[in-house]
Enzyme design. Structure first.
Site, mmCIF file in Angstrom:
data_model
loop_
_atom_site.group_PDB
_atom_site.id
_atom_site.type_symbol
_atom_site.label_atom_id
_atom_site.label_comp_id
_atom_site.label_asym_id
_atom_site.label_seq_id
_atom_site.Cartn_x
_atom_site.Cartn_y
_atom_site.Cartn_z
ATOM 1 N N HIS A 172 0.828 -1.205 0.000
ATOM 2 C CA HIS A 172 0.000 0.000 0.000
ATOM 3 C C HIS A 172 0.856 1.246 0.000
ATOM 4 O O HIS A 172 0.518 2.251 -0.613
ATOM 5 C CB HIS A 172 -0.926 0.019 1.219
ATOM 6 C CG HIS A 172 -2.268 -0.529 0.906
ATOM 7 N ND1 HIS A 172 -2.872 -1.495 1.656
ATOM 8 C CD2 HIS A 172 -3.118 -0.234 -0.094
ATOM 9 C CE1 HIS A 172 -4.041 -1.784 1.128
ATOM 10 N NE2 HIS A 172 -4.218 -1.027 0.078
ATOM 11 N N ARG A 221 -9.570 -0.859 -13.312
ATOM 12 C CA ARG A 221 -9.442 -2.222 -12.788
ATOM 13 C C ARG A 221 -10.143 -2.265 -11.430
ATOM 14 O O ARG A 221 -9.762 -1.518 -10.526
ATOM 15 C CB ARG A 221 -7.970 -2.583 -12.611
ATOM 16 C CG ARG A 221 -7.172 -2.700 -13.898
ATOM 17 C CD ARG A 221 -5.712 -2.950 -13.567
ATOM 18 N NE ARG A 221 -4.947 -3.470 -14.688
ATOM 19 C CZ ARG A 221 -4.101 -2.742 -15.408
ATOM 20 N NH1 ARG A 221 -3.940 -1.469 -15.149
ATOM 21 N NH2 ARG A 221 -3.416 -3.286 -16.400
ATOM 22 N N ARG A 245 -14.017 -2.200 -15.720
ATOM 23 C CA ARG A 245 -13.886 -3.620 -16.042
ATOM 24 C C ARG A 245 -14.473 -4.444 -14.913
ATOM 25 O O ARG A 245 -14.190 -4.182 -13.742
ATOM 26 C CB ARG A 245 -12.411 -3.954 -16.240
ATOM 27 C CG ARG A 245 -12.188 -5.408 -16.602
ATOM 28 C CD ARG A 245 -10.763 -5.661 -16.975
ATOM 29 N NE ARG A 245 -9.890 -5.690 -15.808
ATOM 30 C CZ ARG A 245 -8.572 -5.860 -15.881
ATOM 31 N NH1 ARG A 245 -7.988 -5.989 -17.056
ATOM 32 N NH2 ARG A 245 -7.839 -5.889 -14.801
ATOM 33 N N GLU A 290 -7.982 -10.420 -25.244
ATOM 34 C CA GLU A 290 -6.702 -10.776 -24.631
ATOM 35 C C GLU A 290 -6.428 -12.272 -24.656
ATOM 36 O O GLU A 290 -5.360 -12.720 -24.264
ATOM 37 C CB GLU A 290 -6.613 -10.224 -23.205
ATOM 38 C CG GLU A 290 -7.775 -10.560 -22.305
ATOM 39 C CD GLU A 290 -7.711 -9.826 -20.953
ATOM 40 O OE1 GLU A 290 -6.682 -9.237 -20.625
ATOM 41 O OE2 GLU A 290 -8.721 -9.885 -20.231
ATOM 42 N N ASP A 332 -1.938 -9.516 -21.510
ATOM 43 C CA ASP A 332 -2.335 -10.925 -21.530
ATOM 44 C C ASP A 332 -2.260 -11.520 -22.928
ATOM 45 O O ASP A 332 -1.909 -12.685 -23.090
ATOM 46 C CB ASP A 332 -3.751 -11.080 -20.951
ATOM 47 C CG ASP A 332 -3.702 -11.164 -19.434
ATOM 48 O OD1 ASP A 332 -2.814 -11.861 -18.915
ATOM 49 O OD2 ASP A 332 -4.522 -10.510 -18.768
ATOM 50 N N ARG A 387 3.671 -13.731 -17.677
ATOM 51 C CA ARG A 387 4.037 -12.317 -17.578
ATOM 52 C C ARG A 387 4.685 -11.952 -16.245
ATOM 53 O O ARG A 387 5.286 -10.901 -16.119
ATOM 54 C CB ARG A 387 2.810 -11.421 -17.849
ATOM 55 C CG ARG A 387 1.683 -11.631 -16.895
ATOM 56 C CD ARG A 387 0.397 -10.975 -17.367
ATOM 57 N NE ARG A 387 0.181 -9.659 -16.792
ATOM 58 C CZ ARG A 387 -0.949 -8.978 -16.885
ATOM 59 N NH1 ARG A 387 -1.969 -9.478 -17.589
ATOM 60 N NH2 ARG A 387 -1.080 -7.810 -16.331
ATOM 61 N N CYS A 433 -5.513 -1.205 -24.168
ATOM 62 C CA CYS A 433 -5.246 -0.674 -22.822
ATOM 63 C C CYS A 433 -4.122 -1.416 -22.101
ATOM 64 O O CYS A 433 -3.987 -1.304 -20.895
ATOM 65 C CB CYS A 433 -6.522 -0.686 -21.987
ATOM 66 S SG CYS A 433 -7.248 -2.314 -21.802
HETATM 67 C C1 PEP Z 1 -3.960 -6.574 -20.219
HETATM 68 O O1 PEP Z 1 -4.014 -7.797 -20.033
HETATM 69 O O2 PEP Z 1 -3.318 -6.059 -21.141
HETATM 70 C C2 PEP Z 1 -4.674 -5.642 -19.338
HETATM 71 C C3 PEP Z 1 -4.780 -4.374 -19.624
HETATM 72 O O3 PEP Z 1 -5.228 -6.126 -18.207
HETATM 73 P P1 PEP Z 1 -4.409 -6.628 -16.907
HETATM 74 O O4 PEP Z 1 -3.014 -6.126 -17.036
HETATM 75 O O5 PEP Z 1 -5.143 -6.045 -15.755
HETATM 76 O O6 PEP Z 1 -4.525 -8.101 -16.993
HETATM 77 MG MG MG Z 2 -5.538 -8.727 -18.811
#
Ligand code: PEP
Ligand code: MG
Length: 744
Positions: A352, A459, A495, A594, A618, A628, A663
């Site tokens: 945090h 998010r 989302r 994704e 993703d 990732r 995004c």
């Molecule tokens: C992505 O997967 O590119 C994305 C924007 O969502 P997150 O990083 O929250 O999985």
């Molecule tokens: Mg994602």
């Protein structure tokens, strides 16, 4: 040209001393550009000192200086832009320094050497004949200067460093530079207290109740102090503290412990240690970090029991707060204008404290190694939140160098901030929609800027993680309402819950061998329509009367998932229409693209959705089969891999005439954004820090000239070639801030 550039950069980097490096630079540049003279002026004590030359008087090196703004060289440093003159002596700013002996030269090209917006000096080439340098020559010199800038700065800093000062590594939790004395966070009582019996349980319970009450008041005040600076998440965190303090289970456990005959301090110690142990044993890093919040509460209670009413005095000058493990209340204890930066020995970039530091724009390092906390007391520190280093008792020269870097960063941020005051239009006047990725911190304040069109990804995971159980419809509605209201009519794309994978909830344990291929995103939501419906209903209630909500569903891999989400959305609309007694309209609903399956079906899916946004993080992970989050394979996680480029292109082709954006992190990187624009993307969503730079990129691009770049990108054999083409294109723009490495 590229190979010549590389050669020069490499030779300069191999030089043993800074003098040798500068000499190599001017010699090689003069030869490469076929000019009569090349000189380097470096900033020193606020002036521009002739530091190396090939063509001017060698005796003047190290002696001859120009003031800021003096002569054409001074003008280049002041304006931070190149000057290209066919006949320099005719320019009104021309200043002849007799000792440098430049009478013979007419044509003149000078470019600033800038590193992270800090002007380091000026690089000049001159020729005897009067002629204008070509655009290619200018672009070559700009590129060379930008590529050499980090080296020159590093060398200058090393030279300024006294061997007595100490440097230690840490992880950058929030970017920036801070220079100030250390302030060690108030020493805390040890959470583990001796076992002391007491014979009056009622009296001990009364002491605990008092401590709970005062701690709660103290936290409420601290929460209030910070609420102007950071928004929702901090509010949620302090709500959490309050919830914990009034948690019936905690109170029962404390009461039972004093009833067993323990003194108040022992009871608090035993019960809180038990809670901390439970959190620390959780497998997820995020929740292990929450143990720090509980420990913080316990120590505050003990503090109240031992020293009731003790107040911590605010510092008179800005300080760098140092603690083994920084917690949010520690930050709150110091007024924002007295807080310069943060050093934490423990904790991760997800803590945090790290989240808050970013939200508050405070340079921060976590996981600092190699030094003990006590050694920092009373010392002057530099938090280098760019390279991830802590400097202890730096020399005056080092402080000067960092101050100058700090000013450069401020100037860059300011320039980029100003950028956002204009709508985002390309050089050929085409609009590009720039959106914000939000939800982890409280960056929504930037939404008032005309250059930002809204939120492209909110998010909701952090919101769910901040609670100890699923937040109720009302609790969610409050957060969403504040968000939608604060957006001043701009679109907010929220989302739906994307937990699972690397983001489990503590109150929904999921044990899977392959969590990234498991119960994630929409799969979990559709298996729990009750939870999904409660989120949708909260969103619809929050958007009632506002018209700026869009709902986006993550991790879609099948058409029936989209259809089910639609059905549930319609069900929520019907229910709320009945409950509210007035018509409720469904907001636009879209998906994240994704999962690679979407590549082959998007054409069919479009009739079921209003918009789509590519999640390149993703998509890259799943297309390339690279986790990732796994540092061991991070070199293979490449969003410029030809397969990813082809996928992004295919998605764009299948979406012509539809609302498509992206995004993932790619949108906020200069080469990434350039590639996306070339592939036809006109809606990019990114974090706050990237918005200004990408806005600047768009303004400097003629989008109508990009189709050949797209063709080139699509025919490359590997990610390295794709990246090289993009870098070359950025360099060809001749704008130093748009060359990665110099702009960031
Ligand atoms: C992505 O997967 O590119 C994305 C924007 O969502 P997150 O990083 O929250 O999985
Ligand atoms: Mg994602």
């Amino acid at each position: 040209m590229i190979s010549t550039l590389r050669h020069i950069v490499q030779r300069v980097s191999q030089a043993n001393t800074v003098e040798q490096a500068m000499a190599e630079l001017v010699q090689l540049t003069r030869a490469a550009m076929h000019t009569d003279c090349c000189s380097l002026y470096l900033v020193e004590s606020g002036t521009l000192l002739l530091s190396a030359t090939e063509g001017l008087s060698a005796e003047a090196v190290g002696h001859s200086r120009l003031a800021w703004g003096e002569g054409i060289v001074g003008l280049v440093a002041e304006r931070e832009e190149p000057i290209n003159l066919a006949d320099a002596p005719k320019h009104k700013a021309f200043k002849l320094l007799p000792e440098v002996r430049e009478e013979a030269y007419r044509s003149f090209l000078a470019v600033p050497v800038i590193h992270r917006s800090e002007a380091l000096g000026v690089l000049v080439v001159q020729q005897k004949i009067a002629r204008q340098f070509s655009e290619e020559e200018e672009s070559f010199l700009v590129t060379l200067a930008s590529q050499l800038a980090p080296q020159l700065r590093e060398r200058a800093l090393t030279r300024a460093q006294d061997p007595q000062s100490l440097i230690f590594p840490g992880q950058v939790a929030a970017e920036g530079i801070a220079i100030a004395p250390a302030r060690l966070a108030r020493p805390k009582l040890d959470l583990v207290q001796p076992e002391i019996a007491a014979d009056d349980p009622e009296k001990e319970w009364h002491r605990i109740e008092q401590a709970l009450l005062v701690t709660s008041e103290e936290l409420a005040e601290l929460g209030g102090r910070l609420s102007d600076e950071v928004a929702s998440e901090l509010g949620i965190l302090f709500d959490c503290y309050q919830a914990l303090l009034s948690d019936p289970q905690l109170r029962q456990s404390l009461q039972a412990s004093v009833a067993d005959g323990w003194q108040a301090e022992t009871a608090v110690s035993k019960v809180v240690c038990q809670y901390v142990g439970q959190f620390e044993s959780m497998s997820d890093e995020y929740f292990r970090e929450r143990a720090a919040d509980i420990r913080e509460l316990g120590q505050r209670l003990l503090d109240q029991l031992a020293r009731p009413g003790l107040a911590s005095s605010a510092p008179k000058q800005p300080v760098i707060l140092v603690a083994k493990e920084i917690t949010a209340p520690m930050l709150a204890e110091i007024p924002r204008d007295k807080l310069a930066g943060i050093i934490s020995f423990k904790g991760g970039v997800n803590s945090h404290a790290a989240i808050l530091a970013r939200a508050m724009g405070l340079p921060a390092l976590v996981a600092v190694e190699g030094v003990r906390i006590e050694e920092l007391a009373e010392k002057t520190l530099v938090v280098d939140g760019l390279e991830g280093r802590l400097w202890i008792e730096p020399t005056d020269e080092v402080v000067k160098a960092f101050r100058s870097l700090e000013r450069g960063l401020e100037a860059r941020s300011e320039r980029f901030r100003k950028q956002l005051a204009r709508p985002c239009l390309s050089a050929d006047h085409q609009p590009v929609t720039l959106l914000l990725n939000a939800g982890l911190t409280s960056e929504e304040r930037v939404l008032s800027k005309p250059g930002i069109n809204g939120i492209g990804l909110y998010r909701t995971e952090a919101l769910f993680m901040a609670f100890n159980q699923f937040p109720t419809e009302q609790q969610q509605e409050r957060v969403y309402r504040r968000l939608l209201n604060g957006a001043e009519g701009k679109v907010v794309t929220i989302r739906t819950l994307d937990v699972g994978g690397d983001k489990p909830l503590p109150y929904l344990p999921i044990r899977e061998d392959n969590p990234f291929l498991g119960w994630r995103g929409v799969r979990l939501s559709l298996d729990h329509p009750d939870l999904f419906l409660s989120q949708i209903r909260a969103l619809l209630r929050a958007a009632d009367g506002l018209d700026n909500l869009k709902i986006m569903v993550p991790m879609v891999s099948r058409l029936d998932e989209i259809q089910s989400c639609r059905r549930l959305l319609e069900q929520a609309v019907v229910e709320l229409t009945e409950e509210l007694g007035r018509p409720v309209t469904a907001p636009p609903m879209g998906i994240m693209v994704e999962v690679p399956a979407a590549l082959f079906q998007l054409g069919q899916w479009w009739q079921w959705m209003d918009f789509a946004s590519v999640g390149s993080n993703d998509l890259t992970q799943y297309l390339l089969a690279v986790d990732r989050n796994n540092a061991q394979v991070s070199a293979s996680f490449d969003s410029f891999h030809p397969a990813v480029v082809a996928a992004l292109d295919q998605i764009a082709r299948q979406s012509e005439g539809r609302e498509l954006g992206l995004c993932g992190e790619l949108a906020g990187e200069l080469p990434g954004a350039l590639m996306l624009l070339a592939l036809g993307y006109r809606q990019l969503s990114m974090n706050t820090q990237s918005l200004g730079a990408i806005h600047y990129l768009v303004e400097n691009l003629d989008l109508s000239t990009l189709p050949p770049l797209r063709q080139q990108l699509l025919s490359q054999p590997d990610g390295e070639s794709v990246r090289r083409i993009l870098m070359r294109y950025l360099e060809s723009l001749g704008v130093p801030e748009l060359i990665p490495g110099s702009a960031r």
